[in-house]
Design an enzyme around this catalytic site. Sequence first.
Site, mmCIF file in Angstrom:
data_model
loop_
_atom_site.group_PDB
_atom_site.id
_atom_site.type_symbol
_atom_site.label_atom_id
_atom_site.label_comp_id
_atom_site.label_asym_id
_atom_site.label_seq_id
_atom_site.Cartn_x
_atom_site.Cartn_y
_atom_site.Cartn_z
ATOM 1 N N HIS A 116 0.838 -1.205 0.000
ATOM 2 C CA HIS A 116 0.000 0.000 0.000
ATOM 3 C C HIS A 116 0.866 1.245 0.000
ATOM 4 O O HIS A 116 2.011 1.217 0.454
ATOM 5 C CB HIS A 116 -0.946 0.023 1.213
ATOM 6 C CG HIS A 116 -0.263 -0.193 2.517
ATOM 7 N ND1 HIS A 116 0.106 -1.448 2.976
ATOM 8 C CD2 HIS A 116 0.147 0.675 3.480
ATOM 9 C CE1 HIS A 116 0.695 -1.335 4.150
ATOM 10 N NE2 HIS A 116 0.747 -0.048 4.480
ATOM 11 N N HIS A 119 0.726 5.121 1.416
ATOM 12 C CA HIS A 119 0.053 6.145 2.220
ATOM 13 C C HIS A 119 0.044 7.440 1.415
ATOM 14 O O HIS A 119 1.077 7.835 0.848
ATOM 15 C CB HIS A 119 0.829 6.423 3.511
ATOM 16 C CG HIS A 119 0.933 5.254 4.439
ATOM 17 N ND1 HIS A 119 0.166 5.141 5.571
ATOM 18 C CD2 HIS A 119 1.719 4.143 4.416
ATOM 19 C CE1 HIS A 119 0.484 4.019 6.220
ATOM 20 N NE2 HIS A 119 1.418 3.403 5.541
HETATM 21 P P1 AMP Z 1 1.844 0.273 7.378
HETATM 22 O O1 AMP Z 1 2.203 0.442 8.821
HETATM 23 O O2 AMP Z 1 2.676 1.096 6.429
HETATM 24 O O3 AMP Z 1 1.786 -1.182 6.994
HETATM 25 O O4 AMP Z 1 0.395 0.884 7.223
HETATM 26 C C1 AMP Z 1 -0.767 0.195 7.524
HETATM 27 C C2 AMP Z 1 -1.828 1.230 7.721
HETATM 28 O O5 AMP Z 1 -3.077 0.603 7.629
HETATM 29 C C3 AMP Z 1 -1.766 1.919 9.084
HETATM 30 O O6 AMP Z 1 -1.601 3.321 8.907
HETATM 31 C C4 AMP Z 1 -3.114 1.576 9.712
HETATM 32 O O7 AMP Z 1 -3.655 2.651 10.416
HETATM 33 C C5 AMP Z 1 -3.951 1.243 8.512
HETATM 34 N N1 AMP Z 1 -5.059 0.332 8.751
HETATM 35 C C6 AMP Z 1 -5.001 -0.860 9.397
HETATM 36 N N2 AMP Z 1 -6.225 -1.442 9.384
HETATM 37 C C7 AMP Z 1 -7.046 -0.614 8.704
HETATM 38 C C8 AMP Z 1 -8.425 -0.659 8.347
HETATM 39 N N3 AMP Z 1 -9.197 -1.696 8.690
HETATM 40 N N4 AMP Z 1 -8.944 0.375 7.659
HETATM 41 C C9 AMP Z 1 -8.163 1.420 7.322
HETATM 42 N N5 AMP Z 1 -6.858 1.528 7.621
HETATM 43 C C10 AMP Z 1 -6.302 0.527 8.306
#
Ligand code: AMP
Length: 148
Positions: free
Chosen positions: A109, A111
């Site tokens: 993903h 951000h």
């Molecule tokens: P990373 O730490 O780069 O893997 O980012 C994962 C992101 O996904 C974090 O910023 C979380 O806040 C976000 N996240 C986790 N679960 C969900 C969800 N169910 N809906 C939206 N965002 C999420």
Amino acid sequence: MAEFAPPEHVADDCIFCKIIARELPAFVLDEDEHTLSFMDINPGTRGHALVIPRNHSQDLIAIEPADLQATILSAQRLAARMKDRLQCDGVNLLNCCGADAWQTVFHTHIHVIPRYKDDPERDPLRLPWIPKPGDMADIEAAAQELTA
Ligand code: AMP
Ligand code: ZN
């Protein structure tokens, strides 16, 4: 809303695959044949969102080039929308590749983080390192490791 073909690659235990399948809720912002964009539920700034490929891949290294291309183009589209709709002053794109690089969800993903000048309420983010001149010999050694 347009209907898209199911992804070719899905991981059973992946929350982002479940968001794509609409088995988990999300505030969806945009979607196309290859990607989905939705709000991050732990936002770093107001409007912080994520763009994911529909096809499951673990991270930046594993993702197929076509999925990566579609994902970065969706991130560009969303960044432009943020500037227009949220009147942010700038946008950061961030990808975490690997647990030691802060990755917590192992479905690739990007951000997309809107930034607001002089507004600590909407934007408390600060650079996670202090920029300072590096050791030129070590910079050169690292460059050699990356190019040899
Ligand atoms: P990373 O730490 O780069 O893997 O980012 C994962 C992101 O996904 C974090 O910023 C979380 O806040 C976000 N996240 C986790 N679960 C969900 C969800 N169910 N809906 C939206 N965002 C999420
Ligand atoms: Zn997944």
